[in-house]
Design a protein around this motif. Structure first.
Motif, PDB file in Angstrom:
ATOM      1  N   HIS A 258       0.809  -1.223   0.000  1.00 44.89           N
ATOM      2  CA  HIS A 258       0.000   0.000   0.000  1.00 44.89           C
ATOM      3  C   HIS A 258       0.841   1.271   0.000  1.00 44.89           C
ATOM      4  O   HIS A 258       0.376   2.333   0.408  1.00 44.89           O
ATOM      5  CB  HIS A 258      -1.014  -0.043   1.151  1.00 44.89           C
ATOM      6  N   CYS A 268      -7.443   1.570  -4.893  1.00 44.61           N
ATOM      7  CA  CYS A 268      -7.116   0.319  -4.205  1.00 44.61           C
ATOM      8  C   CYS A 268      -8.240   0.009  -3.218  1.00 44.61           C
ATOM      9  O   CYS A 268      -8.953   0.904  -2.783  1.00 44.61           O
ATOM     10  CB  CYS A 268      -5.796   0.504  -3.462  1.00 44.61           C
ATOM     11  N   CYS A 270      -7.991  -0.510  -0.257  1.00 44.95           N
ATOM     12  CA  CYS A 270      -7.699   0.149   1.019  1.00 44.95           C
ATOM     13  C   CYS A 270      -8.239   1.577   1.042  1.00 44.95           C
ATOM     14  O   CYS A 270      -8.242   2.226   2.081  1.00 44.95           O
ATOM     15  CB  CYS A 270      -6.199   0.149   1.295  1.00 44.95           C
TER      16      CYS A 270
HETATM   17 ZN   LIG Z   1      -3.881   0.195  -1.041  1.00 44.44          ZN
END
Ligand SMILES: [Zn+2]
Length: 423
Positions: A258, A268, A270
């Motif tokens: 990340h 992403c 995340c």
């Molecule tokens: Zn990420």
């Protein structure tokens, strides 16, 4: 640490149950455990060798060894070489006295292996093809699958000492908590699994578990500063620094997947944009292949999956590359360039002696190592880069389950105080 007293094992694991024992009982428990630890680590030892390692007297060792033999935990292993005088009797751990289960939970499937106390896999690694979901049904399915494997192996469940789990996402191994999965109740992730398994559970992030496996059985063995990069569906990293697994302040160290590598790149999961994982993971690789094929590129991949582009897997791309498929080779080179860029930063910071690549993508061997090397040549100070070897794991698919088993054994033997050994 959870204090689940019902899970106590009389010799290996008391889990906070020690207050029930007398002072002498506690001392004996640790002495026996210490002998088992050395036998586990060295395979066979003589009485004088155990004396040296534990600082205990020969008669004490003799007495404890006899007890351990009666309990079925230790067995005689013939005689060793003489160093003057009588040839000494050798002792080893009874590999079938207890078993440890290693579980690697992945996004698409879960791998489970049963190990004996000589670290041998019983009946191969078994795979449960079931996607990871954050719900009790997923835990149930894993439990049922594991119990069936154990039963089919003819192992009595009471002989299962403990279970180690490696799972993706943010994990705090000290609290036994995952912040990404199995966090649907008040209980910690470890408590959820302990309740259904009826056994003590140790868990950690999958990449760190893999690094443990590498340091105990793989190419990180005997090396003090190694970065283990795990490239599966996602990207994770386990760092061995100064000979120890580095967890970070809250257990989140190694979230290499990340770091931002593309300005304003793809979103992403995340929540951030342009993470390394969006351009260099197995999932990213598969998506790139789909896009290229949709744009009309010819490749061997279509001979395997036909029109069903959703069937493209990392494994297929790696296999096609091995057969000389240009698109597959190009795509692996592309993700390797991103990986190399990220690794260049890490090499400058940590000065590792080796970087070990694991996970499905790593099966591509030189198809990823060479382009990573080329990128490193471009972005890294020569002297620092030259000190660092880039290798693919020799444990292959085994590294995570072996690491989960190592996690268990490390934790079990961790609590032995040096001071209690004399006598
Ligand atoms: Zn990420």
């Amino acid at each position: 640490m959870s204090q689940t007293n019902i899970f106590s094992d009389p010799v290996f694991l008391q889990n906070g149950n020690l207050e029930k024992l007398s002072n002498l009982g506690i001392k004996k428990y640790y002495q026996k455990k210490s002998i088992l630890k050395h036998l586990y680590q060295r395979e066979v030892l003589s009485n004088p060798e155990i004396c040296k390692l534990t600082n205990m007297s020969s008669p004490s060792i003799n007495k404890l060894l006899n007890e351990l033999i009666t309990e079925g935990l230790v067995r005689e292993e013939g005689v060793g070489h003489s160093i003057g005088g009588r040839r000494p009797n050798l002792f080893g751990i009874n590999p079938e006295a207890r078993f440890v289960v290693g579980i690697k939970i992945g996004m698409k499937s879960t791998e489970i292996a049963i190990f004996d106390l000589k670290n041998q896999v019983i009946n191969n690694i078994q795979t449960l093809n079931r996607p990871l979901e954050n719900n009790p049904q997923c835990v149930d399915d894993i439990n049922n699958f594991m119990r069936t494997i154990i039963q089919n192996s003819g192992i009595d469940y009471s002989k299962v000492l403990s279970i180690g789990i490696g799972l993706p996402g943010l994990t705090n191994p000290n609290l036994g908590t995952s912040y990404s999965y199995f966090n649907y109740s008040e209980k910690s992730t470890r408590e959820i699994f302990e309740e259904i398994f009826g056994k003590p559970v140790f868990l950690d992030n999958d990449a760190r578990v893999m690094a443990l496996g590498e340091s105990a059985f793989g190419l990180a063995q005997g090396r003090n500063n190694v970065l283990c990069l795990y490239i599966g569906s996602g990207i994770g990293m386990g760092m061995i620094l100064n000979g120890k697994l580095y967890k970070g302040n809250s257990g989140f160290a190694g979230e290499f997947g990340h770091i931002q590598i593309v300005d304003d790149g793809l979103l992403c999961f995340c929540g951030k944009r342009g993470c390394l994982e969006t351009v260099a993971s197995g999932v990213a690789l598969e998506q790139m292949a789909r896009t290229e094929i949709e744009n009309g590129k010819t490749t061997k991949i279509t001979a395997i999956v036909g029109d069903k582009l959703s069937d493209i897997t990392t494994k297929i791309i790696v296999e096609c590359a091995m057969q000389g498929d240009q698109l597959s080779i190009d795509l692996l080179a592309k993700i390797s360039e991103y990986l190399g860029k990220g690794l260049a930063t890490l090499i400058h910071i940590f000065n590792p002696e080796a970087i070990i690549l694991g996970g499905k993508v790593s099966k591509a061997g030189n198809f990823i190592i060479d382009p990573i090397q080329q990128t490193l040549n471009k972005y890294t100070i020569y002297k620092i880069k030259n000190d660092c070897q880039i290798m693919t794991s020799i444990l292959g698919d085994k590294s995570a389950v072996m690491g989960a088993m190592t996690l268990v054994m490390d934790n079990i033997f961790e609590d032995i105080p040096v001071a209690s050994m004399q006598g």
